[in-house]
Scaffold this active site. Structure first.
Site, mmCIF file in Angstrom:
data_model
loop_
_atom_site.group_PDB
_atom_site.id
_atom_site.type_symbol
_atom_site.label_atom_id
_atom_site.label_comp_id
_atom_site.label_asym_id
_atom_site.label_seq_id
_atom_site.Cartn_x
_atom_site.Cartn_y
_atom_site.Cartn_z
ATOM 1 N N GLY A 82 0.865 -1.166 -0.011
ATOM 2 C CA GLY A 82 -0.078 0.108 -0.005
ATOM 3 C C GLY A 82 0.964 1.244 0.047
ATOM 4 N N GLU A 125 8.774 4.593 7.708
ATOM 5 C CA GLU A 125 8.908 4.302 9.140
ATOM 6 C C GLU A 125 8.805 5.999 9.866
ATOM 7 O OE1 GLU A 125 8.428 1.222 9.918
ATOM 8 O OE2 GLU A 125 9.390 0.600 8.031
#
Length: 739
Positions: A470, A706
């Site tokens: 995604g 992240e």
């Protein structure tokens, strides 16, 4: 300028729409649990209801009597498995003996799969599974980290050696603080539940659609655990509906589906329920203790950071939790510690920015507390202790535009208007708080391979065995390939999610663009060389006396840099050569070895707290990111937005609650496991700070998957303190703790 350098018309750096978007919004993108064939069987998992003990008996007679049931699979009738886990190397970060479902009669945690009922359809399978009865010999269990701290042991992690003398420096510091922070268990909960569809082939081979972040990792697992030849196992994952780390290692639905397919010699699908999504990896519960010492003006003199995290009894799961405290700020006296507490639970698993999400939360809250104790602005304290080098490694950074993140984020947020005193800013009946934090994440690159193939019609197909969870991998790799070959993106296709494609690492850690993208770029560069060789051999070739470095690939042409009118269409070259193909095996450049590499961010948060009710609203967030070259700003911004939303959820809502008497999760559903919804999220602004880095990789990219979450929860907690004057050191910060 080298052969693969890009002109200003390059698609790199442009906010291209998702190339796979039309497939997703029209329902044509199919996921692991959506591939069908005639005669497909369905499995339903029967889970343990105790946390520790043995299975005395499993009675499946009532289930087997249900019309349409084909098999009740248990440890007593499963197919042969490899004798031990040393026969394969799992590519995730856990160390030890990974659990194998149905391996024996031991029950190691509540929710452990103990049987699989296979039937003609899912409804029959689930009904029959409810009829299976299990008799246990239960044993005393322990699932409470705090109650078992005396059983902690040193984590098998490579921690930086202590530097200086932190204890002496703390004693001599003009100001010192000692703090403890507590974090709960969190579960990944991607939108797509874990599923595996095993299509049994006539020759006994297995074609498997799996929910995974690494098709080759799942292939390796199945091959070794079931003692199969590699060519007998092919894993496909063309689309993955979110993972966040939950697909880094094979989850138990995969071996269960394979077992059933091998026993029945039929195709089988196993999909986990939302409740069963809480029966494997998670972000571990953790306690962290920090001590900070500084001079009267706020210069750091000492840091100690100790983490205590839960793990399973059969595996030590480690993360990089405390290392950030030794690198984010300059400090000459640092000691770091990390201990594991084994419990009767499943092994934790990497979850978005693993380790940094937890470790930086504690550090950044502690820095805010130190700023308050020293009466220094929190941003000024961070600037005062800015680190030009990574002291853990003794290396300078390849690039570090964190100061620019602070400056641009603070300006956009209006930080200079912040008052120092808690409870001093108001909006009617609401207390207003402004908090900030620093974020950091490793800028990694792993070996990866890619293949680039030009068809006779001039279309370019590039492939690698990575996945797209995604994040936009399809799109970004298409952009990189199009830029490298000087082709329009409409003429390029990227193939992924297939274990038979060139080797790729797991998708995670924000290293996919750096790793696979570099391989894609190098494969295209090799293909350029082949095109150029053919072009030189053509009759009356304009490139006969040229070298590759004098040529650029732009607008579907090869042309001389110094005289762009001297050009040949790629299609013209292909007409003479036929299809061309090249493969590249990329690895990190040795020049990285002399540098530390990291992505950085500065997060600024505004909260509004109802003074009477204690309800919290995160009204505004500004996140400034320095992540090297951003290949696609639209995809990257989406990644940061998702990380910020998750960070808000971490700060205020997310918590998997466990009944320690039963050793069982109580809120294992999306109804009771609270996450942010649209009404919880207000203004979020993302700033990408310009950062040029020719060391980290050829693309100059550091990744953004992240970094978006790191620092957000601490900025929220710091803002809540500024609003209320109450310091909450245990997440999530809920009404009861604030009131």
């Amino acid at each position: 300028m080298n052969a693969h350098a890009q002109p200003d018309s390059s698609p790199l750096g442009r906010p291209l729409d998702r190339v796979d978007g039309p497939l997703k919004v029209t329902g044509q993108a199919r996921y692991a649990g959506e591939f069908n064939e005639g005669g497909l069987l369905y499995g339903s998992v029967v889970s343990s209801t105790i946390a520790r003990g043995r299975v005395l008996s499993i009675d499946g007679a009532a289930a087997e009597a249900v019309p349409g049931v084909q098999l009740v699979l248990t440890h007593l009738n499963r197919p042969r498995l490899a004798a031990d886990d040393d026969s394969y190397e799992d590519m995730d970060s856990a160390e030890g003996s990974a659990i194998r479902p149905l391996f024996n009669d031991r029950v190691l945690y509540s929710g452990q799969p103990l049987a699989l009922v296979v039937a003609d359809n899912l409804e029959i399978a689930r009904h029959a599974a409810s009829l299976v009865t299990i008799e246990y010999a239960a044993e005393a269990h322990q699932t409470d980290l705090v109650a078992a701290l005396d059983q902690a042991h040193a984590a098998p992690a490579e921690l930086p050696e202590p530097r200086g003398d932190a204890e002496a420096a703390l004693l001599g510091a003009a100001l010192s603080i000692e703090l403890e922070y507590a974090l709960p268990i969190e579960h990944h909960n991607p939108m797509e539940p874990h599923a595996s569809t095993v299509l049994y082939q006539d020759d006994g081979s297995l074609l498997i659609y799996d929910k995974t972040q690494g098709p080759q990792n799942s292939q390796q697992y199945v091959q070794h655990v079931f003692l199969l030849d590699k060519e007998k196992v092919r894993i496909l994952a063309p689309f993955v509906g979110g993972a966040f780390g939950s697909g880094l290692r094979p989850q138990y639905q995969l071996p269960l589906a394979v077992m059933a397919a091998l026993v029945l010699k039929r195709s089988v699908r196993v999909t986990l329920t939302r409740q069963q999504m809480f029966t494997f990896g998670y972000r571990p519960r953790m306690l962290q203790r920090l001590r900070l010492g500084c001079t009267a003006n706020g210069t750091l003199q000492a840091i100690t950071h100790d983490a205590f995290a839960q793990t399973s009894r059969f595996e030590d799961f480690t993360e990089h939790v405390v290392e950030w405290s030794g690198m984010l700020y300059h400090c000459d006296n640092v000691r770091l510690g990390y201990q594991m507490v084994p419990l009767d639970v499943f092994t934790p698993l990497d979850m978005r920015a693993p380790g940094a999400t937890e470790g930086v939360f504690a550090l950044e809250c502690a820095m805010d507390e130190l700023a308050c104790a020293a009466a220094i602005d929190p941003l000024q304290l961070r600037l005062l202790n800015f680190a030009d080098t990574n002291q853990n490694e003794g290396k300078p950074y390849s690039s570090k535009e964190l100061r620019a993140c602070y400056a641009q984020g603070a300006e956009r947020f209006g930080w200079d208007r912040r008052s120092m005193e808690p409870r001093s800013m108001r909006d009617g009946h609401q207390l207003v708080g402004w908090g900030m934090a620093t974020g950091v994440w490793e800028a990694m690159q792993n070996p990866a391979s890619a293949r680039a193939a030009l068809a006779a019609d001039g279309t370019l197909t590039v492939s690698s065995a990575t996945t797209d969870i995604g994040t936009g991998t399809y799109t970004v790799m298409t952009q990189i390939a199009a830029a490298a070959m000087g082709l329009p993106v409409e003429q390029v296709e990227f193939k992924l999610g297939d274990s038979s494609l060139p080797t790729a690492p797991l998708q995670g850690g924000s290293f996919t663009v750096s790793s696979v993208g570099t391989a894609v770029q190098q494969a295209c560069t090799a293909l350029q060389g082949k095109l150029f060789e053919v072009a030189q051999r053509l009759p009356q070739s304009p490139f006969a006396g040229a070298v590759l470095e004098q040529v650029e690939f732009v607008d579907g042409q090869l042309r001389l840099r110094e005289s762009p009118e001297t050009a040949l269409a790629i299609a013209e070259v292909l007409a003479a050569s036929g299809p061309l193909e090249a493969q590249a095996d990329a690895k990190p450049d040795e020049k990285r070895d002399k540098f530390a590499t990291a992505t950085h961010s500065a997060v600024f948060v505004e909260v509004k707290v109802d003074e009477a009710l204690g309800s919290i609203q995160v009204s505004r967030v500004v996140s400034a990111i320095a992540a090297g070259r951003v290949v696609n700003p639209k995809m990257a911004r989406n990644q940061i937005l998702g990380g910020v939303v998750w960070g808000i959820g971490m700060a205020l809502q997310e918590e998997t609650q466990i009944d320690h008497n039963l050793g069982r999760y109580m809120n294992h559903s999306l109804a009771e496991y609270h996450i942010p919804v649209n009404a919880d999220i207000h203004d979020i602004e993302v700033i990408f700070v310009e950062e040029n880095d020719d060391v980290v990789n050829a693309l100059g990219s550091k990744g953004v998957g992240e970094i978006g979450i790191v620092g957000v929860a601490s900025a929220v907690a710091n803002a809540i303190y500024h609003a209320t004057g109450k310091r909450i050191r245990e997440l999530p910060i809920t009404l009861d703790k604030l009131l």
